[in-house]
Design a protein around this motif. Structure first.
Motif, PDB file in Angstrom:
ATOM      1  N   ASN A 107       0.801  -1.221   0.000  1.00  0.00           N
ATOM      2  CA  ASN A 107       0.000   0.000   0.000  1.00  0.00           C
ATOM      3  C   ASN A 107       0.831   1.268   0.000  1.00  0.00           C
ATOM      4  OD1 ASN A 107      -2.596  -1.084  -0.183  1.00  0.00           O
ATOM      5  ND2 ASN A 107      -2.683  -1.500   2.010  1.00  0.00           N
ATOM      6  N   ALA A 108       2.131   1.140   0.114  1.00  0.00           N
ATOM      7  CA  ALA A 108       3.042   2.271  -0.014  1.00  0.00           C
ATOM      8  C   ALA A 108       4.257   1.781  -0.787  1.00  0.00           C
ATOM      9  CB  ALA A 108       3.456   2.805   1.358  1.00  0.00           C
ATOM     10  N   PHE A 109       4.841   2.652  -1.582  1.00  0.00           N
ATOM     11  CA  PHE A 109       5.917   2.226  -2.478  1.00  0.00           C
ATOM     12  C   PHE A 109       7.106   1.672  -1.711  1.00  0.00           C
ATOM     13  CE2 PHE A 109       9.629   3.066  -5.239  1.00  0.00           C
ATOM     14  CZ  PHE A 109       9.268   2.251  -6.293  1.00  0.00           C
ATOM     15  N   ASP A 110       7.382   2.233  -0.544  1.00  0.00           N
ATOM     16  CA  ASP A 110       8.537   1.790   0.222  1.00  0.00           C
ATOM     17  C   ASP A 110       8.181   0.757   1.292  1.00  0.00           C
ATOM     18  OD1 ASP A 110       7.109   3.488   1.816  1.00  0.00           O
ATOM     19  OD2 ASP A 110       8.808   4.752   2.402  1.00  0.00           O
ATOM     20  N   ALA A 111       6.948   0.247   1.265  1.00  0.00           N
ATOM     21  CA  ALA A 111       6.528  -0.763   2.237  1.00  0.00           C
ATOM     22  C   ALA A 111       6.997  -2.142   1.790  1.00  0.00           C
ATOM     23  CB  ALA A 111       5.011  -0.766   2.386  1.00  0.00           C
ATOM     24  N   PRO A 112       7.211  -3.058   2.725  1.00  0.00           N
ATOM     25  CA  PRO A 112       7.590  -4.419   2.331  1.00  0.00           C
ATOM     26  C   PRO A 112       6.441  -5.112   1.620  1.00  0.00           C
ATOM     27  CG  PRO A 112       7.197  -4.288   4.701  1.00  0.00           C
ATOM     28  CD  PRO A 112       7.168  -2.886   4.190  1.00  0.00           C
ATOM     29  N   PRO A 113       6.728  -5.967   0.665  1.00  0.00           N
ATOM     30  CA  PRO A 113       5.663  -6.670  -0.072  1.00  0.00           C
ATOM     31  C   PRO A 113       4.847  -7.576   0.839  1.00  0.00           C
ATOM     32  CG  PRO A 113       7.772  -6.855  -1.201  1.00  0.00           C
ATOM     33  CD  PRO A 113       8.064  -6.300   0.148  1.00  0.00           C
ATOM     34  N   LEU A 114       3.552  -7.623   0.555  1.00  0.00           N
ATOM     35  CA  LEU A 114       2.660  -8.561   1.243  1.00  0.00           C
ATOM     36  C   LEU A 114       2.440  -9.822   0.421  1.00  0.00           C
ATOM     37  CD1 LEU A 114       0.031  -5.942   2.462  1.00  0.00           C
ATOM     38  CD2 LEU A 114       1.866  -6.983   3.806  1.00  0.00           C
ATOM     39  N   ALA A 115       2.617  -9.690  -0.894  1.00  0.00           N
ATOM     40  CA  ALA A 115       2.508 -10.828  -1.814  1.00  0.00           C
ATOM     41  C   ALA A 115       3.020 -10.356  -3.175  1.00  0.00           C
ATOM     42  CB  ALA A 115       1.069 -11.321  -1.930  1.00  0.00           C
ATOM     43  N   TYR A 116       3.261 -11.315  -4.051  1.00  0.00           N
ATOM     44  CA  TYR A 116       3.657 -11.014  -5.426  1.00  0.00           C
ATOM     45  C   TYR A 116       2.609 -11.595  -6.366  1.00  0.00           C
ATOM     46  CZ  TYR A 116       8.197 -10.335  -3.165  1.00  0.00           C
ATOM     47  OH  TYR A 116       9.205  -9.930  -2.333  1.00  0.00           O
ATOM     48  N   ILE A 117       2.247 -10.805  -7.393  1.00  0.00           N
ATOM     49  CA  ILE A 117       1.276 -11.284  -8.377  1.00  0.00           C
ATOM     50  C   ILE A 117       1.721 -10.886  -9.777  1.00  0.00           C
ATOM     51  CG2 ILE A 117      -0.702 -11.232  -6.804  1.00  0.00           C
ATOM     52  CD1 ILE A 117      -1.582  -8.620  -8.135  1.00  0.00           C
ATOM     53  N   GLU A 118       1.154 -11.567 -10.767  1.00  0.00           N
ATOM     54  CA  GLU A 118       1.330 -11.176 -12.165  1.00  0.00           C
ATOM     55  C   GLU A 118       0.717  -9.792 -12.369  1.00  0.00           C
ATOM     56  OE1 GLU A 118       0.961 -10.376 -16.223  1.00  0.00           O
ATOM     57  OE2 GLU A 118       2.408 -11.710 -15.247  1.00  0.00           O
ATOM     58  N   ARG A 119       1.441  -8.946 -13.092  1.00  0.00           N
ATOM     59  CA  ARG A 119       1.008  -7.561 -13.302  1.00  0.00           C
ATOM     60  C   ARG A 119      -0.427  -7.472 -13.820  1.00  0.00           C
ATOM     61  NH1 ARG A 119       3.982  -3.004 -17.182  1.00  0.00           N
ATOM     62  NH2 ARG A 119       2.281  -1.479 -17.103  1.00  0.00           N
ATOM     63  N   ALA A 120      -0.795  -8.340 -14.743  1.00  0.00           N
ATOM     64  CA  ALA A 120      -2.127  -8.258 -15.355  1.00  0.00           C
ATOM     65  C   ALA A 120      -3.241  -8.435 -14.346  1.00  0.00           C
ATOM     66  CB  ALA A 120      -2.256  -9.298 -16.464  1.00  0.00           C
ATOM     67  N   ALA A 121      -2.954  -9.085 -13.210  1.00  0.00           N
ATOM     68  CA  ALA A 121      -3.991  -9.359 -12.210  1.00  0.00           C
ATOM     69  C   ALA A 121      -4.211  -8.207 -11.248  1.00  0.00           C
ATOM     70  CB  ALA A 121      -3.624 -10.612 -11.420  1.00  0.00           C
ATOM     71  N   SER A 122      -3.353  -7.201 -11.300  1.00  0.00           N
ATOM     72  CA  SER A 122      -3.448  -6.119 -10.311  1.00  0.00           C
ATOM     73  C   SER A 122      -4.769  -5.371 -10.418  1.00  0.00           C
ATOM     74  CB  SER A 122      -2.274  -5.155 -10.460  1.00  0.00           C
ATOM     75  OG  SER A 122      -2.231  -4.585 -11.746  1.00  0.00           O
ATOM     76  N   ARG A 123      -5.313  -5.245 -11.602  1.00  0.00           N
ATOM     77  CA  ARG A 123      -6.574  -4.510 -11.738  1.00  0.00           C
ATOM     78  C   ARG A 123      -7.779  -5.391 -11.397  1.00  0.00           C
ATOM     79  NH1 ARG A 123      -5.308  -0.331 -16.822  1.00  0.00           N
ATOM     80  NH2 ARG A 123      -3.688   0.787 -15.656  1.00  0.00           N
ATOM     81  N   PHE A 124      -7.691  -6.684 -11.618  1.00  0.00           N
ATOM     82  CA  PHE A 124      -8.780  -7.578 -11.192  1.00  0.00           C
ATOM     83  C   PHE A 124      -8.961  -7.475  -9.682  1.00  0.00           C
ATOM     84  CE2 PHE A 124     -10.554 -11.489  -9.583  1.00  0.00           C
ATOM     85  CZ  PHE A 124     -11.576 -11.783 -10.478  1.00  0.00           C
ATOM     86  N   PHE A 125      -7.851  -7.459  -8.946  1.00  0.00           N
ATOM     87  CA  PHE A 125      -7.913  -7.382  -7.488  1.00  0.00           C
ATOM     88  C   PHE A 125      -7.850  -5.941  -6.970  1.00  0.00           C
ATOM     89  CE2 PHE A 125      -6.485 -11.765  -8.159  1.00  0.00           C
ATOM     90  CZ  PHE A 125      -7.354 -12.440  -7.319  1.00  0.00           C
TER      91      PHE A 125
END
Length: 286
Positions: A97-115
């Motif tokens: 939720n912030a650019f410098d925050a640690p990742p919570l998960a990794y996903i395929e770029r195309a799925a970012s808008r579905f979720f």
């Protein structure tokens, strides 16, 4: 006057979506009509309904980055195979939720808008100033007709999403070469503008994105040359031409906002002509 890009950048109805959670943290938005698709994975998603419970959450057992990524990856692969997630990129985005925050998960770029997860991008205004010899101009790109999003529309001379593992400057330098043939040494002289915040509904889902805006002074004899096939052509445009394209909606929403930021900061247009623009540089509140 309210420009189409300003209206579109906040065209989002929270009541038509369910918030998507990891634990107690909201990480995205899922359209109501897509919730039924996720009911096929009751071991992955906890789907609530009713007053105060209308949400989708990743099951509590997925409590590590690796576990969340694997669970979402299997779902995303199945939905993409069914055509529910178009425009596969083979690029990894981090859910954060912030650019410098640690990742919570990794996903395929195309799925970012579905979720409806937060994404990050860099946009560059290519500025040519002629001093006393003429009015300033901007290099404008036309997106390739084969692009997964906004094919054929006008865009900034350089624009690209920030994949996992890349910083803002590294992405800027990479995209400058790929999209316009701008050498790294020249790209690194770009100057930061403001950050635009977009939350809009799109055919493929929700765009929740922060756009880091830059300006780059380009030599008068420089001509952009696309390297990766993602740009159809480049045009050197007057300021009044560019403003007209924004007003007519010929430019993408993202590029329109980035260009307006440049024009406003340089006082090439009046802020009175851009009603509501100030809110775009603040995160949306829901």
């Amino acid at each position: 006057m309210t420009l189409p890009c300003i209206t579109a950048a906040r065209r989002f109805d929270a009541s038509a979506h369910r918030p998507f959670y990891f634990g107690d943290e909201r990480v995205g938005w899922i359209r109501e009509r897509d919730v039924a698709l996720l009911e096929r994975w009751p071991d992955v998603f906890e789907i609530g309904g009713g007053a105060g419970q209308a949400r989708v959450a990743l099951a509590a057992g997925f409590d590590t980055v690796a576990a969340r990524s694997a669970a979402l990856g299997s779902v995303i692969g199945a939905l993409a195979a069914e055509g529910r997630i178009p425009g596969w990129r083979n690029e990894t985005y981090a859910i954060r939720n912030a650019f410098d925050a640690p990742p919570l998960a990794y996903i395929e770029r195309a799925a970012s808008r579905f979720f409806g997860t937060m994404t990050y991008a860099v946009h560059l205004n290519g500025v040519v100033e002629y001093g006393d010899s003429g009015a300033p101009q901007l290099w404008i790109a036309r997106r390739s007709d084969t692009k997964a999003t906004d094919p054929g529309m006008l865009d900034n001379v350089v624009a690209g999403g920030i994949g996992w593992g890349f910083g803002v400057e590294a992405t800027l330098v990479k995209e400058c070469w790929e999209e316009a043939g701008i050498a790294a040494d020249l790209a690194r002289t770009a100057r930061a503008g403001r950050t635009a915040h977009v939350l809009q509904s799109l055919p493929e889902g929700t765009q929740a994105e922060q756009i880091f805006i830059y300006d780059l002074a380009l030599p008068a004899d420089f001509v952009p040359h696309n390297q990766d096939g993602e740009v159809g052509e480049h045009r050197l445009a007057r300021i009044d031409e560019t403003a007209r394209w924004i007003e007519e909606g010929a430019m993408t929403v993202d590029a329109s906002l980035a260009t307006l930021d440049c024009l406003l900061r340089r006082r090439w247009i009046d802020e009175d002509a851009c009603e509501g623009i100030a809110a775009i540089f603040e995160p949306p509140t829901l």
